[in-house]
Write a protein that holds these residues in place. Structure first.
Motif, PDB file in Angstrom:
ATOM      1  N   LEU A   1     -30.132 -73.926  34.364  1.00 25.52           N
ATOM      2  CA  LEU A   1     -29.137 -74.123  33.314  1.00 25.52           C
ATOM      3  C   LEU A   1     -27.911 -74.963  33.721  1.00 25.52           C
ATOM      4  CD1 LEU A   1     -28.177 -73.385  30.453  1.00 25.52           C
ATOM      5  CD2 LEU A   1     -27.270 -71.258  31.383  1.00 25.52           C
ATOM      6  N   HIS A   2     -27.401 -74.760  34.938  1.00 27.64           N
ATOM      7  CA  HIS A   2     -26.145 -75.414  35.333  1.00 27.64           C
ATOM      8  C   HIS A   2     -26.099 -76.921  35.090  1.00 27.64           C
ATOM      9  CE1 HIS A   2     -24.707 -71.850  38.035  1.00 27.64           C
ATOM     10  NE2 HIS A   2     -24.446 -71.681  36.751  1.00 27.64           N
TER      11      HIS A   2
ATOM     12  N   LEU B   1     -25.472 -77.584  31.500  1.00 30.66           N
ATOM     13  CA  LEU B   1     -24.091 -77.259  31.122  1.00 30.66           C
ATOM     14  C   LEU B   1     -23.127 -78.348  31.591  1.00 30.66           C
ATOM     15  CD1 LEU B   1     -23.990 -73.440  32.074  1.00 30.66           C
ATOM     16  CD2 LEU B   1     -23.709 -74.320  29.759  1.00 30.66           C
ATOM     17  N   TYR B   2     -23.226 -78.761  32.867  1.00 32.58           N
ATOM     18  CA  TYR B   2     -22.205 -79.715  33.340  1.00 32.58           C
ATOM     19  C   TYR B   2     -22.422 -81.116  32.789  1.00 32.58           C
ATOM     20  CZ  TYR B   2     -25.055 -80.833  37.648  1.00 32.58           C
ATOM     21  OH  TYR B   2     -26.009 -81.205  38.543  1.00 32.58           O
TER      22      TYR B   2
ATOM     23  N   ASP C   1     -34.199 -71.756  29.510  1.00 30.74           N
ATOM     24  CA  ASP C   1     -32.777 -71.642  29.185  1.00 30.74           C
ATOM     25  C   ASP C   1     -32.120 -73.007  29.060  1.00 30.74           C
ATOM     26  OD1 ASP C   1     -32.331 -68.987  29.038  1.00 30.74           O
ATOM     27  OD2 ASP C   1     -30.773 -68.972  30.582  1.00 30.74           O
TER      28      ASP C   1
ATOM     29  N   TYR D   1     -30.624 -74.406  25.609  1.00 31.84           N
ATOM     30  CA  TYR D   1     -29.205 -74.762  25.537  1.00 31.84           C
ATOM     31  C   TYR D   1     -29.057 -76.217  25.091  1.00 31.84           C
ATOM     32  CZ  TYR D   1     -24.575 -76.230  27.004  1.00 31.84           C
ATOM     33  OH  TYR D   1     -23.319 -76.780  27.013  1.00 31.84           O
TER      34      TYR D   1
ATOM     35  N   ARG E   1     -27.480 -70.517  21.656  1.00 32.36           N
ATOM     36  CA  ARG E   1     -28.930 -70.561  21.781  1.00 32.36           C
ATOM     37  C   ARG E   1     -29.502 -69.675  22.887  1.00 32.36           C
ATOM     38  NH1 ARG E   1     -32.758 -74.356  19.204  1.00 32.36           N
ATOM     39  NH2 ARG E   1     -31.466 -75.590  17.831  1.00 32.36           N
ATOM     40  N   ILE E   2     -28.677 -69.414  23.887  1.00 30.72           N
ATOM     41  CA  ILE E   2     -29.210 -68.695  25.044  1.00 30.72           C
ATOM     42  C   ILE E   2     -28.254 -67.571  25.452  1.00 30.72           C
ATOM     43  CG2 ILE E   2     -30.470 -70.668  25.992  1.00 30.72           C
ATOM     44  CD1 ILE E   2     -28.081 -70.897  27.998  1.00 30.72           C
TER      45      ILE E   2
ATOM     46  N   HIS F   1     -25.973 -65.969  28.271  1.00 30.70           N
ATOM     47  CA  HIS F   1     -25.271 -66.371  29.495  1.00 30.70           C
ATOM     48  C   HIS F   1     -24.924 -65.150  30.322  1.00 30.70           C
ATOM     49  CE1 HIS F   1     -24.412 -70.565  28.271  1.00 30.70           C
ATOM     50  NE2 HIS F   1     -24.427 -70.069  27.051  1.00 30.70           N
TER      51      HIS F   1
ATOM     52  N   HIS G   1     -18.623 -79.688  39.709  1.00 29.16           N
ATOM     53  CA  HIS G   1     -19.666 -79.109  38.858  1.00 29.16           C
ATOM     54  C   HIS G   1     -19.363 -77.694  38.323  1.00 29.16           C
ATOM     55  CE1 HIS G   1     -23.007 -82.081  40.237  1.00 29.16           C
ATOM     56  NE2 HIS G   1     -22.244 -82.578  39.285  1.00 29.16           N
TER      57      HIS G   1
ATOM     58  N   LEU H   1     -16.986 -77.905  35.496  1.00 28.53           N
ATOM     59  CA  LEU H   1     -17.628 -78.439  34.293  1.00 28.53           C
ATOM     60  C   LEU H   1     -18.491 -77.376  33.618  1.00 28.53           C
ATOM     61  CD1 LEU H   1     -18.801 -81.946  35.624  1.00 28.53           C
ATOM     62  CD2 LEU H   1     -17.144 -81.627  33.791  1.00 28.53           C
ATOM     63  N   TYR H   2     -19.355 -76.701  34.397  1.00 29.40           N
ATOM     64  CA  TYR H   2     -20.267 -75.780  33.715  1.00 29.40           C
ATOM     65  C   TYR H   2     -19.568 -74.516  33.226  1.00 29.40           C
ATOM     66  CZ  TYR H   2     -21.570 -73.446  38.275  1.00 29.40           C
ATOM     67  OH  TYR H   2     -21.590 -72.794  39.477  1.00 29.40           O
ATOM     68  N   THR H   3     -18.479 -74.129  33.889  1.00 30.48           N
ATOM     69  CA  THR H   3     -17.724 -72.974  33.393  1.00 30.48           C
ATOM     70  C   THR H   3     -17.143 -73.297  32.019  1.00 30.48           C
ATOM     71  OG1 THR H   3     -17.163 -72.321  35.645  1.00 30.48           O
ATOM     72  CG2 THR H   3     -15.802 -71.397  33.894  1.00 30.48           C
TER      73      THR H   3
ATOM     74  N   ALA I   1     -18.278 -75.564  29.851  1.00 26.93           N
ATOM     75  CA  ALA I   1     -19.361 -75.681  28.865  1.00 26.93           C
ATOM     76  C   ALA I   1     -19.834 -74.294  28.416  1.00 26.93           C
ATOM     77  CB  ALA I   1     -20.524 -76.488  29.443  1.00 26.93           C
ATOM     78  N   ARG I   2     -19.898 -73.369  29.364  1.00 26.99           N
ATOM     79  CA  ARG I   2     -20.302 -71.994  29.034  1.00 26.99           C
ATOM     80  C   ARG I   2     -19.298 -71.350  28.083  1.00 26.99           C
ATOM     81  NH1 ARG I   2     -22.517 -69.203  34.002  1.00 26.99           N
ATOM     82  NH2 ARG I   2     -24.474 -69.904  33.070  1.00 26.99           N
TER      83      ARG I   2
ATOM     84  N   ASP J   1     -19.857 -72.513  24.660  1.00 28.62           N
ATOM     85  CA  ASP J   1     -21.063 -71.972  24.056  1.00 28.62           C
ATOM     86  C   ASP J   1     -20.879 -70.513  23.638  1.00 28.62           C
ATOM     87  OD1 ASP J   1     -23.657 -72.993  23.345  1.00 28.62           O
ATOM     88  OD2 ASP J   1     -24.513 -71.441  24.625  1.00 28.62           O
TER      89      ASP J   1
END
Lengths: 266, 266
Positions: free
Chosen positions: A142-143, A146-147, A174, A178, B111-112, B114, B143, B146-148, B150-151, B154
């Motif tokens: 997933l990561h 997301l990024y 996932d 996403y 959609r998913i 987390h 990274h 960024l993904y934190t 995006a999460r 979501d």
């Protein structure tokens, strides 16, 4: 009979999958059929994918180029290890589909500069993140999805139509779900159907030079240095010019070109 | 004189930094001053941070608890390796600051599902991602930031006020700048000033039990199993009850509690 995958997981032997992969690699129905039969006859107990591959690479040699093309996944794993050649390789694949591309872009986001692997344009403008793994059995989870999306948001001012995540491995469910939700395009080794990475490569025979079994690592590096990464590209350049550019003896170049023709079916 | 860091990088010896760290660990001005002088006298050429630490851990023993508290960074690295205890530990730290917390949440995004490491509430509602490294010299780069983010996007339906990235290492400048731009709170080993991870821990003496030098790994695991991760928490439970919960002999527990008092200055 079960197959031991490179991740260590066990999977039921699926002769249909092997049949289809041989067909995708351009093998005749006859060859695909006899190869799967042979495997069933030869291996009775659990067997590793490695062993099956070793057997097949020899067996498929009876039709020119099939063996190499069957080995595409490994050829791409051999592009690494830095991952940079994968970006270059994928950009070149896209060019065969009419995209304009640029590689290794540094673009200013709202606060920081992002490295964008590939920018590609054809009707739409894509921000592409390449996630390359050179270990078998790895999954893109997933990561990265997301990024990639967060990066796309931060580069708003460039007016990309969509972000795009490309990977040479499998993508987790996932990650794909996403991606669907946020409009992130995903191309993984076998997704989406008919437009997966392997499909894109096979359809136009845009194989990496690492697919050529006779070519040694040091020669691969010489081709990289001459900015040549797609086997087919060697066919558009005279052997003399190729020899000069890649600093490889012309006789050897002529041999290599023969293998390229075999693999690309030309 | 230069210092060889665990990442392999060289850095000018900064006696002020060592002085300040000893002071933060509760050492007297006298102790901090004499320790830095001793280092300058003892080490003339390049020296590794490892060697300096080894020297200091002995030297600082002259004031109770200083040596252990000086070693906080390593105590946290010892929490691993799975990383799960770090989330639990940080949640417990937050509780000492009046936050309500929950750990290991599975929340439905668009959609998913987390996995959110910590949800914390105090005035605001925070979605916390813990990025734990147990190798020295590692940096938390862009990274995870960024993904934190995006999460967080979501999980819109949960109405978090803000995402929060917590790490036990240094955070890259890029990550911090990006975080500022999107309103992502960052707490790293030494950022932000006065509210860094080490500040939060020192201010309320919320040290992990791994800071206790007399406690062996198997005892640490027993405390984990009894859901005890902060040394100070041992002071709120009777030695008999502790012995029962952690399945450690009561005489030994009494010894351990002595060290906790030393480290927490109580």
């Amino acid at each position: 009979m079960q197959v031991i995958k490179s991740s260590g997981a066990l999977e039921k032997f699926d002769h249909k999958k092997i049949y289809n992969t041989i067909r995708a690699a351009g093998g005749s129905k006859k060859l695909a059929g006899s190869a799967t039969k042979e495997i069933k006859k030869k291996f009775k107990k659990n067997v590793s994918t490695e062993e099956i591959l070793k057997f097949l690479l020899k067996y498929l040699n009876s039709e020119p180029g099939v063996s190499q093309r069957y080995n595409l996944k490994r050829a791409i794993m051999a592009l690494g290890p830095s991952g940079f050649p994968f970006e270059k390789f994928f950009a070149r694949v896209l060019e065969y589909y009419g995209y304009k591309t640029s590689v290794g872009n540094k673009l200013k986001g709202k606060r920081i500069i992002h490295e964008v692997d590939v920018v590609a344009e054809k009707d739409k403008k894509w921000m592409i993140e390449c996630k390359y793994h050179n270990e078998h059995g790895t999954i893109t989870k997933l990561h990265p999805a997301l990024y990639t999306y967060a990066r796309f948001l931060d580069l708003e001012s460039y007016h990309f139509n969509s972000p795009w995540l490309v990977t040479n491995t499998r993508c987790s469910g996932d990650a794909i779900n996403y991606a669907k939700g946020v409009g992130l395009r995903v191309t993984s080794w076998s997704f989406p159907n008919k437009e997966s990475l392997q499909d894109l490569i096979h359809k136009k025979s845009v194989f990496p030079i690492t697919i050529l079994t006779s070519v040694k690592n040091e020669e691969v590096n010489k081709f990289y240095e001459a900015n040549l990464i797609v086997a087919k590209d060697l066919l558009n350049i005279s052997s003399r010019e190729l020899s000069r550019r890649a600093k490889i003896d012309e006789k050897r170049i002529i041999k290599i070109i023969e293998e390229v023709r075999e693999v690309c079916g030309k």
